[in-house]
Design a protein around this motif. Structure first.
Motif, PDB file in Angstrom:
ATOM      1  N   TYR A  42      46.541 -47.704  91.043  1.00 15.16           N
ATOM      2  CA  TYR A  42      45.419 -48.844  90.993  1.00 15.16           C
ATOM      3  C   TYR A  42      44.332 -47.724  91.297  1.00 15.16           C
ATOM      4  CZ  TYR A  42      41.943 -52.164  89.521  1.00 15.16           C
ATOM      5  OH  TYR A  42      40.342 -52.484  89.789  1.00 15.16           O
ATOM      6  N   LYS A  43      44.049 -47.942  92.411  1.00 10.58           N
ATOM      7  CA  LYS A  43      43.305 -47.831  92.774  1.00 10.58           C
ATOM      8  C   LYS A  43      42.711 -45.970  92.744  1.00 10.58           C
ATOM      9  CE  LYS A  43      42.353 -50.141  96.960  1.00 10.58           C
ATOM     10  NZ  LYS A  43      42.506 -50.342  98.090  1.00 10.58           N
ATOM     11  N   VAL A  44      43.909 -45.349  92.559  1.00 15.03           N
ATOM     12  CA  VAL A  44      43.429 -43.914  91.554  1.00 15.03           C
ATOM     13  C   VAL A  44      42.718 -43.730  90.325  1.00 15.03           C
ATOM     14  CG1 VAL A  44      44.772 -41.664  90.866  1.00 15.03           C
ATOM     15  CG2 VAL A  44      45.335 -42.568  92.833  1.00 15.03           C
ATOM     16  N   TYR A  45      43.131 -44.280  89.054  1.00  7.32           N
ATOM     17  CA  TYR A  45      43.457 -44.919  88.218  1.00  7.32           C
ATOM     18  C   TYR A  45      41.736 -45.025  87.906  1.00  7.32           C
ATOM     19  CZ  TYR A  45      47.426 -43.001  85.841  1.00  7.32           C
ATOM     20  OH  TYR A  45      48.643 -42.695  85.419  1.00  7.32           O
ATOM     21  N   ARG A  46      41.220 -45.634  88.582  1.00 14.31           N
ATOM     22  CA  ARG A  46      40.027 -46.893  88.996  1.00 14.31           C
ATOM     23  C   ARG A  46      38.351 -45.529  89.562  1.00 14.31           C
ATOM     24  NH1 ARG A  46      38.754 -50.342  93.864  1.00 14.31           N
ATOM     25  NH2 ARG A  46      39.055 -49.152  95.547  1.00 14.31           N
ATOM     26  N   LYS A  47      39.302 -44.657  90.685  1.00 12.29           N
ATOM     27  CA  LYS A  47      38.537 -43.659  91.004  1.00 12.29           C
ATOM     28  C   LYS A  47      38.111 -41.583  89.826  1.00 12.29           C
ATOM     29  CE  LYS A  47      39.517 -39.526  91.688  1.00 12.29           C
ATOM     30  NZ  LYS A  47      39.650 -38.699  92.623  1.00 12.29           N
ATOM     31  N   GLU A  48      39.476 -42.489  88.567  1.00 12.13           N
ATOM     32  CA  GLU A  48      38.953 -41.614  87.416  1.00 12.13           C
ATOM     33  C   GLU A  48      38.233 -42.162  87.076  1.00 12.13           C
ATOM     34  OE1 GLU A  48      40.606 -38.509  87.410  1.00 12.13           O
ATOM     35  OE2 GLU A  48      41.294 -38.334  89.620  1.00 12.13           O
ATOM     36  N   ALA A  49      38.307 -43.160  86.528  1.00 11.91           N
ATOM     37  CA  ALA A  49      37.286 -43.893  85.893  1.00 11.91           C
ATOM     38  C   ALA A  49      35.870 -44.080  85.968  1.00 11.91           C
ATOM     39  CB  ALA A  49      37.600 -45.193  85.142  1.00 11.91           C
ATOM     40  N   PHE A  50      35.819 -44.475  87.304  1.00  8.75           N
ATOM     41  CA  PHE A  50      34.177 -44.431  87.739  1.00  8.75           C
ATOM     42  C   PHE A  50      34.047 -43.341  87.210  1.00  8.75           C
ATOM     43  CE2 PHE A  50      33.972 -47.990  90.915  1.00  8.75           C
ATOM     44  CZ  PHE A  50      34.766 -49.163  89.933  1.00  8.75           C
ATOM     45  N   LEU A  51      34.711 -41.613  88.087  1.00  6.55           N
ATOM     46  CA  LEU A  51      34.185 -40.293  87.445  1.00  6.55           C
ATOM     47  C   LEU A  51      34.141 -40.314  86.732  1.00  6.55           C
ATOM     48  CD1 LEU A  51      36.104 -38.121  90.560  1.00  6.55           C
ATOM     49  CD2 LEU A  51      33.605 -38.639  90.271  1.00  6.55           C
ATOM     50  N   ALA A  52      34.540 -40.664  85.803  1.00 10.64           N
ATOM     51  CA  ALA A  52      34.327 -40.154  84.127  1.00 10.64           C
ATOM     52  C   ALA A  52      33.181 -40.220  83.792  1.00 10.64           C
ATOM     53  CB  ALA A  52      35.778 -40.733  83.057  1.00 10.64           C
ATOM     54  N   MET A  53      32.788 -42.318  84.642  1.00  9.91           N
ATOM     55  CA  MET A  53      32.133 -42.755  83.952  1.00  9.91           C
ATOM     56  C   MET A  53      30.606 -41.662  84.086  1.00  9.91           C
ATOM     57  SD  MET A  53      31.183 -45.585  82.115  1.00  9.91           S
ATOM     58  CE  MET A  53      29.327 -44.765  81.123  1.00  9.91           C
ATOM     59  N   SER A  54      30.667 -41.787  85.448  1.00  6.09           N
ATOM     60  CA  SER A  54      29.306 -40.647  86.324  1.00  6.09           C
ATOM     61  C   SER A  54      29.170 -39.565  85.463  1.00  6.09           C
ATOM     62  CB  SER A  54      29.998 -40.085  87.823  1.00  6.09           C
ATOM     63  OG  SER A  54      29.211 -39.480  88.378  1.00  6.09           O
TER      64      SER A  54
END
Length: 753
Positions: free
Chosen positions: A583-595
């Motif tokens: 979950y935390k890995v995919y959270r990081k990827e989603a935050f980066l993509a949004m950034s």
């Protein structure tokens, strides 16, 4: 007035204790020591080449893992030596020189395709072209000696940098943690304003998106520094403390992002009771200020700020909930009360993370240990690949990187030819201005052009005043050294101020060599204006790369990342112990993509108005994706931080439906056949009704308890109500958002595909 002076002095103190100023000192030391040493031994002729080598390779010395830093500088040394050699051997034939400049500048600019550090190595290579044009070495033996000394200068700078890292190994980490804490504090304060100022929400939302992007960038660099350093050197008390602070800051950011409220619902619920929101707004503001104060303590010694105001404000929030319920009475107050209770829980979690940071800064034993295995930590690192295939992918006119490389090459050659034809003194200054100003997008180039010209004029005015006051070479020497330190320190933080100090440095260096310093000042300003004008014009007419044409991949990435993040949240709901890391890995990827999408949209807004095609539609796509990310984070954050009931089949059905909508949007962006749009499936409709019905049943049971005289709610019932309220509302909202996103994505592809 006294407060402003205190704030100003504090800012100066933090700057002088920060890593940017420290790197400025490192560069100054690496430049001054060779000058002093070779002057003492009577071989001053060797010093300038070594100084150039140090100066050329300083740009790639930026925060990151030691391995990447060393490799970056070594590659930069090789590149600058090769470029200098080629330029000096072709200088005698003007036409050949122009061809060499064109080819070299094009190929070197393409190196930026390998990421941020590679772009700085690329800048060193381009800078070597300019300094190669400035140097006069007619003999082959002189050229070879000069090139070897440049290499020695680069190695000397690497040595000084490594020594400085050994002396102060945590300078970069502390600076980044401080910056991240301050930005997170500002983010919380903006979120506070969103709560009670509906008329200014668009303005504050835009500011919040910009800060989100900055925070995500800081997080990426900190992951590299902290996790790679931990892997290399093992666990130590200082590393663990910094990692604990970082983890708390990441959690605060996720919690803040997760609490992206449905403001239209807030406005309708509290239209006549806005006073009950004031304490919650104040709590966010107080926590934001507290984080900003803590950020200062990461750079300088001091006492922890008083926490009593935080605790007092937190109690006021609880009192506001009770006052709201008293005023409206249950069951009418239930929706609003649960909304406030969820907000109160969120702020309680934020307060807990702030207290964790305080404990670390106070050197208290923390019961929480960072149990992150090496294999797990790798999953949080964004690895940059350096395969040749990556470069080949950019050999297409559709690539913004290739267009930038062609544009830059044309501009450099044109600027040098123009300066040579007009017989401008130091024509290479025009080329230098083009190199430091021109960026892949028009907006940033325009901003840098403006700041460069203003900074140069400010520097020229100050230099003129000093030259008029004194002719003392000792004063010039001291000012040249001081201005170099501040120029390198400020260039990333304030390009305008950096440009002013660069101008001061150049003027005082020339003033030591040539008594007629005024001609240097004059030509410096003229060449800067010429270079800035060429850079801006080239960005507009030569292979222009308007941002609206480059958004497809960025939008696609954020949609797919949100889909994967939602799927990881679904797994987390089913089994917390097994799926927390995923979950935390995919959270990081989603935050980066949004950034990345936020950053792309900001670049779009900097383009000329005529080139901001369908900006309203694109803004809708950005906000829908951002709101979806926040809603997913809201569900995930609640699951992580609370005891929850088992995930229902209705939850899984609605998540699958949302994922299908996101997949359709992604397929449309990829020009693939999307699944046919059907009427909403009956099972999805039933699942939504069932989720809302379950909450109503819990609420009805609670109403009966109240009627029976049981006014105090037990913890289990409260948690069940909160969970049901949050999951059902966020999930139904996500379903609506995904459908809206599919519609605007289809509209977007119809216009741009």
């Amino acid at each position: 007035m006294q407060k402003k002076i205190t704030t100003y002095l504090k800012t100066i103190e933090l700057f002088l204790k920060g890593s940017s100023f420290y790197r400025g000192i490192v560069l100054t030391v690496s430049v001054v020591i060779p000058l002093v040493f070779f002057n003492l031994i009577g071989h001053m002729e060797y010093a300038p080449s070594i100084v150039l080598g140090a100066f050329l390779n300083a740009p790639s010395d930026v925060p990151g893992s030691l391995k990447r830093k060393v490799n970056g500088i070594l590659i930069g040394i090789t590149l600058t030596m090769l470029v200098t050699l080629v330029i000096l051997f072709t200088k005698t034939i003007f036409i050949l020189l122009l061809g060499v400049i064109a080819v070299l500048s094009f190929l070197i600019a393409l190196i930026s395709a390998y990421g941020f550090r590679a772009s700085l190595v690329s800048f060193s290579g381009l800078l070597a072209i300019v300094l190669g044009l400035a140097v006069k070495k007619p003999e082959a033996t002189e050229i070879w000696l000069h090139v070897l000394l440049i290499g020695a200068g680069g190695l000397w700078y690497l040595f000084v940098s490594l020594i400085s890292g050994w002396i102060s190994p945590k300078k970069d980490v502390d600076q980044l943690l401080s910056d991240t804490s301050a930005l997170t504090g500002k983010y919380l304060k903006i979120r506070a304003k969103l709560l009670t100022k509906p008329a200014k929400r668009d303005k504050f939302s835009t500011k919040a998106l910009i800060i989100q992007t900055q925070i995500s960038e800081k997080h990426e660099t900190l992951r590299e520094l902290l996790l790679k350093d931990r892997k290399r050197s093992g666990r130590s008390l200082s590393n663990e403390k910094r990692l604990l602070i970082f983890i708390s800051l990441v959690d605060i950011f996720e919690l803040a992002l997760a609490n992206n409220l449905d403001y239209s619902k807030i406005d309708s619920l509290f239209v006549l009771q806005k006073q009950h929101l004031k304490s919650f707004k104040k709590m966010n503001k107080v926590m934001g200020n507290h984080l900003i104060t803590l950020s200062e303590l990461l750079l300088k010694k001091g006492n922890l700020p008083d926490i009593s105001i935080l605790n007092k404000t937190f109690k006021e929030c609880n009192a506001s909930i009770n006052a709201y319920v008293e005023e409206l009475k249950l069951p009418k107050a239930r929706d609003g009360a649960i909304t406030l209770r969820n907000l109160h829980d969120y702020q309680k979690q934020l307060l807990s993370e702030i207290e964790a940071i305080r404990r670390v800064l106070n050197n208290k034993e923390n019961a929480s240990k960072v149990l992150l295995k090496t294999q797990e930590s790798k999953q949080f690192l964004t690895l940059q690949e350096y395969k040749f295939n990556i470069l080949l992918q950019h050999f297409s006119l559709k690539s913004p990187m290739l267009r930038h490389a062609l544009r830059l090459s044309f501009a450099i050659v044109f600027g040098f030819v123009l300066g040579s034809l007009l017989d401008v003194k130091n024509a290479y200054w025009i080329v230098l201005t083009i190199i430091v100003i021109m960026r892949p997008n028009y907006g940033l180039t325009k901003e840098r052009s403006k700041n460069r010209i203003i900074g140069t004029i400010i520097g020229a005015v100050i230099a003129t005043i000093i030259v008029l006051i004194t002719k003392n070479t000792v004063v010039y020497m001291v000012l040249a050294v001081v201005s170099l330190t501040f120029a390198f320190s400020l260039i990333q933080q304030s390009y305008k101020a950096g440009a002013a100090f660069i101008t001061l440095n150049i003027v005082f260096v020339y003033a030591l060599l040539d008594p007629n310093a005024f001609s240097v000042i004059q030509y410096r300003v003229i060449d800067t204006v010429f270079g800035a004008g060429i850079a801006l014009l080239a960005n507009y007419i030569l292979f222009p790369s308007w941002e609206y044409k480059n958004l497809d991949k960025v939008i696609l990435k954020v949609i797919l990342s949100n889909r994967d993040y939602l799927d990881a949240t679904k797994k987390l709901y089913q089994n917390k112990e097994t799926y927390t890391l995923e979950y935390k890995v995919y959270r990081k990827e989603a935050f980066l993509a949004m950034s990345n999408l936020n950053a792309a949209f900001q670049r779009l807004t900097q383009d000329p108005k005529s080139k901001q095609k369908e900006s309203v539609l694109i803004y809708d796509i950005v906000t829908l994706n951002h709101t979806m990310l926040s809603a997913i984070a809201s569900i995930g954050s609640y699951i992580l931080n609370h005891e929850t009931t088992p995930a229902s089949s209705e939850f899984n059905i609605i998540v699958s439906s949302i994922n299908e909508s996101l997949t359709n949007s992604a397929l449309k962006l990829e020009n693939k056949n999307s699944n046919p749009i059907e009427e909403e499936k009956e099972e999805v409709h039933k699942a939504q009704k069932k989720l809302l019905k379950d909450f109503d049943a819990l609420a009805l049971a609670r109403d009966k308890d109240i009627e029976a005289g049981k006014t105090e709610i037990d913890k289990a019932t409260l948690l069940n109500l909160q969970e049901s309220h949050l999951i059902s509302n966020q999930l139904v909202w996500l379903k609506t958002l995904s459908e809206n996103l599919r519609k605007v994505t289809f509209k977007y592809t119809a216009i741009f595909k």
